[in-house]
Design an enzyme around this catalytic site. Structure first.
Site, PDB file in Angstrom:
ATOM      1  N   GLY A  38      44.124  36.371  36.770  1.00  0.00           N
ATOM      2  CA  GLY A  38      43.026  35.441  36.949  1.00  0.00           C
ATOM      3  C   GLY A  38      42.621  35.314  38.391  1.00  0.00           C
ATOM      4  N   GLY A  39      41.780  34.308  38.657  1.00  0.00           N
ATOM      5  CA  GLY A  39      41.239  34.147  39.991  1.00  0.00           C
ATOM      6  C   GLY A  39      42.253  33.666  41.003  1.00  0.00           C
ATOM      7  N   GLY A  86      45.919  33.911  40.394  1.00  0.00           N
ATOM      8  CA  GLY A  86      47.262  34.443  40.259  1.00  0.00           C
ATOM      9  C   GLY A  86      47.387  35.406  39.107  1.00  0.00           C
ATOM     10  CB  VAL A 143      50.423  34.932  33.994  1.00  0.00           C
ATOM     11  CG1 VAL A 143      51.531  34.292  33.158  1.00  0.00           C
ATOM     12  CG2 VAL A 143      49.553  33.853  34.618  1.00  0.00           C
ATOM     13  CE  LYS A 201      48.103  30.841  37.975  1.00  0.00           C
ATOM     14  NZ  LYS A 201      47.234  29.752  37.514  1.00  0.00           N
ATOM     15  CG  ASP A 220      39.081  27.570  33.419  1.00  0.00           C
ATOM     16  OD1 ASP A 220      37.928  27.595  32.945  1.00  0.00           O
ATOM     17  OD2 ASP A 220      39.739  28.585  33.645  1.00  0.00           O
TER      18      ASP A 220
END
Length: 566
Positions: free
Chosen positions: A303-304, A306, A308, A323, A414
């Site tokens: 993702g933006g 980190g 996972v 993460k 989010d």
């Protein structure tokens, strides 16, 4: 009160008292029952009007007012009027029709064979208790009285309860017990009324209770903004700590004389020792707990903020989600530390749990619970949209999870279908608080960085306003709309920028599931104005109430996931 009862009976006679079978005063008695039934309707309408301003504020004052209205309009006034009308007919049967005005002489007339003389029919027979508990040998007559004196009040009780439920919409249903409880008391306390008089009173009472639902429904429930105001707790001013009482210090005793200190001769330090004291150096890799403790198995997502990983805790032997921040600089570390503190404060069965915050060789890592299952987005894409029951369970559980986060001062920011995991039992879990912020942490996001996913971002957030619990509520409603229809509420755009512009312009939702029972609540929850949206606690209460009325609960699975074979 006898004069009030006689005035009501005379008014009923003037309104409707035709001179045909079963008799003018018999018809007037049914009309009087209809007028008496207006009092419970008036009580329910009064409660609905009061709740327009108070919402769901239930304290000692509002509860006392609602209980007083129910007792007055459903129990006391109808009971006194019924007993008063029965007493008037008894007096007329004894030869004293003064309470009936100039038309009292018509009580002596006989218009129907089964009625006979009206004064004897209405005032000279057994009361309700005697008819029900000391029946005659005529089974047909007993069945008639049983149906009229028990069946009619039971039907009226049903509609009294519906009036109360309509008056207390969008709030707890338990205050409705004041209304139907008062009506049950009215039924038992009215047994001294003459049986024939009671039959015709209930015959007029029932239709008005049926029609009485209409004005209560027209008043409508309180607005979501009124409910939101009522759920906000008043802020208490901080209490100032009281200083302790002054106690004069006791004089310290004089220290005893010390002998002169003897100093040893100075020695020269060996060359092997450091010239200045300092910490003992650690062996290589000892400060990086993640390099020796967590063994990465496979990458789960990117993702933006980190990446996972699925990892194994070598010390505890359990599978975790790891993460790791992309850029382990100071700002990112502050974000991860605040995220860890925020998530560690949560304790909700539908929120991902945080175990630890450790240093990995490639950055700061957040150690979280590993959830097996599939994202909601994958389930809907592969198996189709959810039904109303499953979507209701999803909405109620996720609203409870977000409410728990908000109570701790944490905003998710989010909420979207890919951030809700359905485990093998079909239960929903809210994950990826990676951009969660505590209230007041306004400096955590870099300038110009967009927070959230455009298709599921709230209008005010897309326009640059600060996130709030209302924006989380909007995103959850958008996610539920997707679960019911298979598409975001504003539809899809060709580019993320186009989707963001549509959100910033607050374009109205065009792809809502119109046939769903949740359509009305979705429209309210997706309102462009945050203050007009229902709170998450209100949504949770309403959905759980609907699930209960549907014969199910919010604790069941959203859908059942087949475990993946590895």
């Amino acid at each position: 009160m006898d004069s009030f009862a006689s005035s009501l009976l005379v008014l009923a006679y003037e309104l409707f008292a035709p001179g045909f079978c079963p008799g003018d005063w018999v018809w007037a008695t049914s009309t009087a029952g209809a007028l008496i039934a207006l009092f419970p309707v008036l009580g329910a309408v009064t409660v609905a009007i009061i709740r327009k301003g108070t919402g769901n504020r239930y304290n000692a004052v509002t509860i006392s007012v609602f209980a007083g209205i129910a007792v007055l309009f459903v129990l006391l006034l109808p009971l006194l009027l019924m007993n008063g009308i029965s007493g008037i007919y008894r007096a007329a049967f004894s030869g004293d029709p003064t309470g009936l005005g100039g038309n009292g002489d018509s009580l002596k007339t006989e218009l129907c064979g089964f009625v006979g003389v009206q004064s004897e029919y209405l005032g000279g027979g057994q009361n309700v208790y005697e008819v029900l508990f000391y029946p005659s040998n005529d089974a047909l007559a007993y069945g008639y009285y049983l149906g009229a004196l028990v069946g009619l009040p039971l039907l009226a009780l049903l509609f009294i309860a519906l009036q109360a439920r309509s008056a207390f919409r969008r709030g707890p249903s338990w205050p409705g017990r004041f209304f139907w409880g008062s009506f049950v008391a009215l039924f038992f306390l009215s047994v001294p009324v003459e049986a024939n008089t009671a039959v015709h009173l209930w015959l007029g009472f029932l239709p008005i209770t049926v029609l009485g639902i209409i004005p209560v429904a027209l008043i409508g429930p309180p607005s979501w903004s009124a409910i939101k105001r009522s759920e906000q707790q008043p802020e208490r001013p901080p209490e100032r700590p009281q200083p302790p009482p002054y106690v004069p210090p006791e004089p310290e005793p004089a220290p005893p004389p010390q002998p002169p200190k003897q100093y040893p001769p100075t020695s020269v330090a060996p060359a092997a020792l450091a010239a200045a004291p300092g910490p003992v150096p650690l062996p290589p890799g000892a400060g990086q707990s993640g390099s020796s403790r967590y063994r990465r198995v496979r990458r789960l997502g990117h993702g933006g903020f980190g990446t996972v990983w699925e990892a194994v805790d070598n010390q505890l032997g359990r599978t975790v989600a790891l993460k790791i921040a992309h850029a382990p600089d100071r700002d990112t570390e502050e974000r991860m530390q605040r995220e860890a503190r925020a998530l560690a404060a949560l304790n909700h069965p539908n929120c991902v749990r945080v175990y630890d915050l450790v240093e990995e060789p490639d950055g700061l890592a957040l150690v979280m619970e590993y959830l097996q299952g599939q994202p909601l987005a994958t389930v809907v894409d592969s198996a189709g949209a959810l039904d109303d029951i499953a979507a209701g369970r999803l909405w109620a559980t996720m609203a409870g999870a977000l409410s728990a986060a908000h109570d701790k001062g944490v905003l998710h920011r989010d909420v979207k279908p890919s951030n809700i995991i359905l485990d093998p039992a079909g239960l929903a879990h809210l994950i990826d608080f990676g951009i969660a912020r505590s209230k007041g942490d306004s400096t955590m996001t870099a300038t110009g960085m967009m927070i959230g996913t455009p298709d599921y971002v709230a209008p005010e957030t897309a326009a640059g306003a600060a996130a709030s619990p209302a924006s989380d509520a909007w995103q959850l409603a958008a996610t539920v709309s997707y679960a019911l229809s298979g598409t975001p509420p504003r539809g899809t755009r060709e580019t993320p920028m186009a989707a963001l512009m549509a959100a910033a312009r607050a374009e109205p939702p065009s792809r809502l599931p119109r046939r769903s029972v949740h359509a009305r609540l979705l429209i309210a929850s997706l309102d462009p104005e945050p203050r007009n949206r229902p709170t998450l606690k209100s949504v949770q209460h309403e959905i759980e109430g609907w699930l209960s009325r549907s014969g199910t609960s919010a604790d069941g699975p959203v859908t059942r996931i087949v475990p993946r074979i590895r």
